[in-house]
Design a protein around this motif. Structure first.
Motif, PDB file in Angstrom:
ATOM      1  N   HIS A   1      21.038 -55.970   1.965  1.00 17.90           N
ATOM      2  CA  HIS A   1      20.308 -56.102   3.237  1.00 17.90           C
ATOM      3  C   HIS A   1      19.176 -55.086   3.303  1.00 17.90           C
ATOM      4  O   HIS A   1      18.065 -55.403   3.745  1.00 17.90           O
ATOM      5  CB  HIS A   1      21.269 -55.902   4.401  1.00 17.90           C
ATOM      6  N   CYS A   2      19.452 -53.868   2.842  1.00 17.39           N
ATOM      7  CA  CYS A   2      18.401 -52.849   2.772  1.00 17.39           C
ATOM      8  C   CYS A   2      17.276 -53.315   1.857  1.00 17.39           C
ATOM      9  O   CYS A   2      16.094 -53.181   2.188  1.00 17.39           O
ATOM     10  CB  CYS A   2      19.008 -51.543   2.264  1.00 17.39           C
ATOM     11  N   PHE A   3      17.653 -53.882   0.731  1.00 15.77           N
ATOM     12  CA  PHE A   3      16.661 -54.347  -0.245  1.00 15.77           C
ATOM     13  C   PHE A   3      15.797 -55.462   0.324  1.00 15.77           C
ATOM     14  O   PHE A   3      14.569 -55.458   0.175  1.00 15.77           O
ATOM     15  CB  PHE A   3      17.381 -54.823  -1.505  1.00 15.77           C
ATOM     16  N   LEU A   4      16.408 -56.431   0.979  1.00 20.29           N
ATOM     17  CA  LEU A   4      15.669 -57.601   1.459  1.00 20.29           C
ATOM     18  C   LEU A   4      14.808 -57.301   2.678  1.00 20.29           C
ATOM     19  O   LEU A   4      13.774 -57.937   2.878  1.00 20.29           O
ATOM     20  CB  LEU A   4      16.648 -58.730   1.790  1.00 20.29           C
ATOM     21  N   THR A   5      15.222 -56.342   3.502  1.00 18.30           N
ATOM     22  CA  THR A   5      14.470 -56.028   4.723  1.00 18.30           C
ATOM     23  C   THR A   5      13.527 -54.850   4.561  1.00 18.30           C
ATOM     24  O   THR A   5      12.685 -54.610   5.421  1.00 18.30           O
ATOM     25  CB  THR A   5      15.430 -55.728   5.880  1.00 18.30           C
ATOM     26  N   SER A   6      13.669 -54.116   3.453  1.00 15.70           N
ATOM     27  CA  SER A   6      12.887 -52.894   3.224  1.00 15.70           C
ATOM     28  C   SER A   6      13.116 -51.863   4.323  1.00 15.70           C
ATOM     29  O   SER A   6      12.235 -51.071   4.645  1.00 15.70           O
ATOM     30  CB  SER A   6      11.382 -53.212   3.121  1.00 15.70           C
ATOM     31  N   ARG A   7      14.324 -51.866   4.890  1.00 13.90           N
ATOM     32  CA  ARG A   7      14.670 -50.915   5.942  1.00 13.90           C
ATOM     33  C   ARG A   7      15.992 -50.230   5.591  1.00 13.90           C
ATOM     34  O   ARG A   7      16.876 -50.840   4.990  1.00 13.90           O
ATOM     35  CB  ARG A   7      14.819 -51.617   7.292  1.00 13.90           C
ATOM     36  N   PRO A   8      16.155 -48.955   5.995  1.00 12.46           N
ATOM     37  CA  PRO A   8      17.417 -48.254   5.738  1.00 12.46           C
ATOM     38  C   PRO A   8      18.589 -48.942   6.431  1.00 12.46           C
ATOM     39  O   PRO A   8      18.441 -49.524   7.508  1.00 12.46           O
ATOM     40  CB  PRO A   8      17.179 -46.856   6.324  1.00 12.46           C
TER      41      PRO A   8
ATOM     42  N   GLU B   1      34.695 -41.352   4.748  1.00 13.08           N
ATOM     43  CA  GLU B   1      34.182 -40.023   4.402  1.00 13.08           C
ATOM     44  C   GLU B   1      32.956 -39.622   5.208  1.00 13.08           C
ATOM     45  O   GLU B   1      32.450 -38.515   5.052  1.00 13.08           O
ATOM     46  CB  GLU B   1      33.836 -39.971   2.917  1.00 13.08           C
ATOM     47  N   GLY B   2      32.397 -40.510   6.027  1.00 13.80           N
ATOM     48  CA  GLY B   2      31.198 -40.184   6.782  1.00 13.80           C
ATOM     49  C   GLY B   2      30.328 -41.406   6.991  1.00 13.80           C
ATOM     50  O   GLY B   2      30.749 -42.377   7.617  1.00 13.80           O
ATOM     51  N   VAL B   3      29.112 -41.389   6.418  1.00 16.88           N
ATOM     52  CA  VAL B   3      28.171 -42.494   6.555  1.00 16.88           C
ATOM     53  C   VAL B   3      27.562 -42.787   5.188  1.00 16.88           C
ATOM     54  O   VAL B   3      27.057 -41.874   4.528  1.00 16.88           O
ATOM     55  CB  VAL B   3      27.047 -42.169   7.565  1.00 16.88           C
ATOM     56  N   ARG B   4      27.644 -44.041   4.768  1.00 19.37           N
ATOM     57  CA  ARG B   4      26.980 -44.467   3.526  1.00 19.37           C
ATOM     58  C   ARG B   4      25.581 -44.933   3.906  1.00 19.37           C
ATOM     59  O   ARG B   4      25.408 -45.892   4.662  1.00 19.37           O
ATOM     60  CB  ARG B   4      27.756 -45.600   2.860  1.00 19.37           C
ATOM     61  N   VAL B   5      24.565 -44.245   3.381  1.00 17.23           N
ATOM     62  CA  VAL B   5      23.171 -44.515   3.733  1.00 17.23           C
ATOM     63  C   VAL B   5      22.487 -45.214   2.562  1.00 17.23           C
ATOM     64  O   VAL B   5      22.586 -44.767   1.410  1.00 17.23           O
ATOM     65  CB  VAL B   5      22.421 -43.216   4.087  1.00 17.23           C
ATOM     66  N   HIS B   6      21.792 -46.305   2.856  1.00 20.90           N
ATOM     67  CA  HIS B   6      21.015 -47.042   1.861  1.00 20.90           C
ATOM     68  C   HIS B   6      19.550 -46.993   2.260  1.00 20.90           C
ATOM     69  O   HIS B   6      19.199 -47.351   3.392  1.00 20.90           O
ATOM     70  CB  HIS B   6      21.473 -48.502   1.776  1.00 20.90           C
ATOM     71  N   VAL B   7      18.701 -46.535   1.345  1.00 16.00           N
ATOM     72  CA  VAL B   7      17.272 -46.388   1.622  1.00 16.00           C
ATOM     73  C   VAL B   7      16.490 -47.154   0.556  1.00 16.00           C
ATOM     74  O   VAL B   7      16.777 -47.014  -0.645  1.00 16.00           O
ATOM     75  CB  VAL B   7      16.853 -44.899   1.614  1.00 16.00           C
ATOM     76  N   PRO B   8      15.507 -47.968   0.955  1.00  8.96           N
ATOM     77  CA  PRO B   8      14.754 -48.735  -0.044  1.00  8.96           C
ATOM     78  C   PRO B   8      13.896 -47.850  -0.932  1.00  8.96           C
ATOM     79  O   PRO B   8      13.307 -46.871  -0.471  1.00  8.96           O
ATOM     80  CB  PRO B   8      13.887 -49.676   0.810  1.00  8.96           C
ATOM     81  N   LEU B   9      13.869 -48.183  -2.212  1.00  5.46           N
ATOM     82  CA  LEU B   9      12.975 -47.523  -3.165  1.00  5.46           C
ATOM     83  C   LEU B   9      11.673 -48.312  -3.199  1.00  5.46           C
ATOM     84  O   LEU B   9      11.551 -49.312  -3.892  1.00  5.46           O
ATOM     85  CB  LEU B   9      13.618 -47.483  -4.560  1.00  5.46           C
ATOM     86  N   LEU B  10      10.712 -47.862  -2.414  1.00  2.00           N
ATOM     87  CA  LEU B  10       9.460 -48.598  -2.233  1.00  2.00           C
ATOM     88  C   LEU B  10       8.337 -47.938  -3.009  1.00  2.00           C
ATOM     89  O   LEU B  10       8.169 -46.718  -2.973  1.00  2.00           O
ATOM     90  CB  LEU B  10       9.075 -48.652  -0.748  1.00  2.00           C
ATOM     91  N   ASP B  11       7.560 -48.765  -3.685  1.00  2.00           N
ATOM     92  CA  ASP B  11       6.372 -48.287  -4.399  1.00  2.00           C
ATOM     93  C   ASP B  11       5.274 -49.309  -4.188  1.00  2.00           C
ATOM     94  O   ASP B  11       5.244 -50.346  -4.845  1.00  2.00           O
ATOM     95  CB  ASP B  11       6.671 -48.104  -5.886  1.00  2.00           C
ATOM     96  N   GLY B  12       4.382 -49.048  -3.247  1.00  4.27           N
ATOM     97  CA  GLY B  12       3.325 -50.001  -2.946  1.00  4.27           C
ATOM     98  C   GLY B  12       3.856 -51.302  -2.385  1.00  4.27           C
ATOM     99  O   GLY B  12       3.234 -52.348  -2.514  1.00  4.27           O
ATOM    100  N   GLY B  13       5.030 -51.213  -1.743  1.00  8.43           N
ATOM    101  CA  GLY B  13       5.612 -52.427  -1.199  1.00  8.43           C
ATOM    102  C   GLY B  13       6.500 -53.145  -2.189  1.00  8.43           C
ATOM    103  O   GLY B  13       7.269 -54.026  -1.813  1.00  8.43           O
ATOM    104  N   ASP B  14       6.417 -52.782  -3.473  1.00  5.15           N
ATOM    105  CA  ASP B  14       7.301 -53.397  -4.452  1.00  5.15           C
ATOM    106  C   ASP B  14       8.677 -52.769  -4.319  1.00  5.15           C
ATOM    107  O   ASP B  14       8.811 -51.548  -4.224  1.00  5.15           O
ATOM    108  CB  ASP B  14       6.774 -53.168  -5.868  1.00  5.15           C
ATOM    109  N   GLN B  15       9.701 -53.590  -4.293  1.00  4.45           N
ATOM    110  CA  GLN B  15      11.051 -53.115  -4.145  1.00  4.45           C
ATOM    111  C   GLN B  15      11.668 -52.864  -5.512  1.00  4.45           C
ATOM    112  O   GLN B  15      12.097 -53.798  -6.184  1.00  4.45           O
ATOM    113  CB  GLN B  15      11.886 -54.141  -3.368  1.00  4.45           C
ATOM    114  N   ALA B  16      11.711 -51.600  -5.925  1.00  4.52           N
ATOM    115  CA  ALA B  16      12.364 -51.275  -7.190  1.00  4.52           C
ATOM    116  C   ALA B  16      13.869 -51.372  -7.049  1.00  4.52           C
ATOM    117  O   ALA B  16      14.572 -51.725  -7.996  1.00  4.52           O
ATOM    118  CB  ALA B  16      11.964 -49.869  -7.633  1.00  4.52           C
ATOM    119  N   GLY B  17      14.379 -51.063  -5.865  1.00  9.23           N
ATOM    120  CA  GLY B  17      15.815 -51.090  -5.659  1.00  9.23           C
ATOM    121  C   GLY B  17      16.190 -50.316  -4.416  1.00  9.23           C
ATOM    122  O   GLY B  17      15.449 -50.279  -3.431  1.00  9.23           O
ATOM    123  N   VAL B  18      17.335 -49.636  -4.467  1.00 10.20           N
ATOM    124  CA  VAL B  18      17.893 -48.957  -3.307  1.00 10.20           C
ATOM    125  C   VAL B  18      18.491 -47.624  -3.737  1.00 10.20           C
ATOM    126  O   VAL B  18      19.138 -47.527  -4.794  1.00 10.20           O
ATOM    127  CB  VAL B  18      18.991 -49.822  -2.636  1.00 10.20           C
TER     128      VAL B  18
END
Length: 401
Positions: free
Chosen positions: A88-95, A102-119
């Motif tokens: 979902h993070c990958f497809l929306t480009s949003r954390p 154990e707490g909170v699992r955070v996913h952040v998009p790896l953005l480079d010029g809008g290209d989604q390399a991953g998460v």
């Protein structure tokens, strides 16, 4: 950086904790061997209290996110893009933040010029705005570093390769620009199928000032012959484009290059487009491809029919350049015939009408073009019974105004 009055009256140039972390990574990023990028990032995340850090890279089939191996990085199986928090993070480009024991699992998009390399994924005890800002900046730095290092390593390619890939497909992937680009005025996303065996299809684009240049090609045949012809065609397109000639002259240059290098019965179908991102003026030349589709208010409103010329390599006359004025938010879908001509044995071809129906169902205002392009390609493949006897490529462009 903390900037304020110092004891001697001058500005305070001491480093904040955040700058120490980011600055330390940045200071050494240029000298990091590719296999040390992940461990260096994991070290930074550990210093802010992060646990089980992962760099998840998109596989070439755009179906899963694959963990990058490295000291300090958590292992794991590939994560499906559909139906997962990381996806979902990958497809929306949003954390995306998910509470865990154990707490909170955070996913952040790896953005480079809008290209989604991953998460980028990490578990923290708690998340506040300072942590979110640091993770956002760290993920951007990591994405840029991975993109830079990818030019001289096989590490990231091997991670992303989910299955055996043909030599022709290896050639095609080496030709491609990033699958997606998102800028304030324009967004682009492309998909190639079958990802691990594509041969003759390819696309290219470049944003030069206010002008976005695009091309979609389909070289005849299969295997290495088709990949070789596609390589020459894309090379000729880039050469002509970089000399700032008009679309009709770009076609003629590509035509000569293919005709001079291959037998008279060899050809490449192509579309070349040019979009003025300041005004929305779109021009195109069609050399044997299906007509592009204009998507307005997230529905296909018309095919962009135009005079067509002979495929590249057949010595066609100087082509007529067609033109249309886009409205802000309009999207243009270009595709090769493999997307609509596929059919199961004894059945009718998939056809443009089915393609239009799926576009109307899947193109929504809240979805980025890279998510729409990916889902559209995968949905069409499933609707064809997973059959792909020919390459199938689509390129989706949005003018944002």
């Amino acid at each position: 950086m903390t900037v304020g009055p110092h004891e001697d009256g001058g500005p305070d140039r001491s480093e904040s904790f955040e700058e120490v972390l980011l600055g330390g990574f940045l200071d050494h990023a240029h000298a990091l061997p590719p296999d040390r990028v992940g461990p260096a990032l994991a070290d930074v995340l550990t210093r802010i209290g992060g646990r089980d850090p992962q760099i998840l890279l998109q596989d070439y089939g755009q179906r899963s996110l694959v963990p990058l191996a490295g000291d300090g990085l958590a292992d794991g199986d590939p994560v499906p893009i559909d139906g997962s928090a990381a996806g979902h993070c990958f497809l929306t480009s949003r954390p995306v933040e998910v509470p865990v024991v154990e707490g909170v699992r955070v996913h952040v998009p790896l953005l480079d010029g809008g290209d989604q390399a991953g998460v980028l994924a990490v578990t923290l005890d708690a998340v506040d705005d300072h942590a979110r800002r640091l993770l956002r900046r760290l993920s951007a730095l990591a994405a840029d570093t991975i993109r830079t290092k990818n030019g001289y390593t096989d590490l990231f390619f091997r991670t992303r390769r989910g299955e055996a890939m043909s030599v022709a497909a290896e050639i095609q992937w080496s030709l491609l620009p990033p699958l997606a680009m998102t800028m304030p005025r324009v967004a682009v996303a492309g998909v190639l199928e079958p990802a691990y065996d594509v041969a003759g299809d390819s696309f290219d684009y470049a944003l030069n000032g206010d002008v976005l240049h695009l091309a979609v090609i389909d070289a005849m045949g299969h295997g290495l012959d088709a990949a070789t012809m596609a390589t020459v065609t894309i090379g000729a397109y880039r050469h002509a484009r970089r000399t700032s000639v008009e679309l009709s002259e770009i076609y003629l240059f590509m035509d000569r290059a293919v005709a001079e290098q291959f037998a008279p019965d060899h050809f490449v179908t192509a579309q070349m487009l040019r979009l003025d991102t300041g005004t929305g003026r779109l021009q195109w030349v069609n050399a044997g491809h299906p007509a592009p589709m204009l998507i307005r208010h997230h529905r296909v409103v018309r095919r962009l029919d135009s005079p067509t010329t002979l495929p590249v390599g057949f010595g066609g006359d100087q082509p007529q350049v067609s033109e249309v004025a886009l409205d802000p938010g309009d999207r243009i879908l270009c595709f090769t015939d493999g997307l609509i001509e596929e059919h199961e044995s004894g059945q009718e071809e998939f056809g443009e009408d089915q393609l239009i129906n799926w576009v109307n169902q899947m193109d929504r205002a809240d979805r980025e073009v890279h998510a729409v392009a990916r889902d559209l390609s995968h949905t069409l493949k499933r609707a064809r019974g997973e059959a792909t006897s020919d390459d199938a490529t689509l390129l989706l462009v949005e003018w944002r105004g």
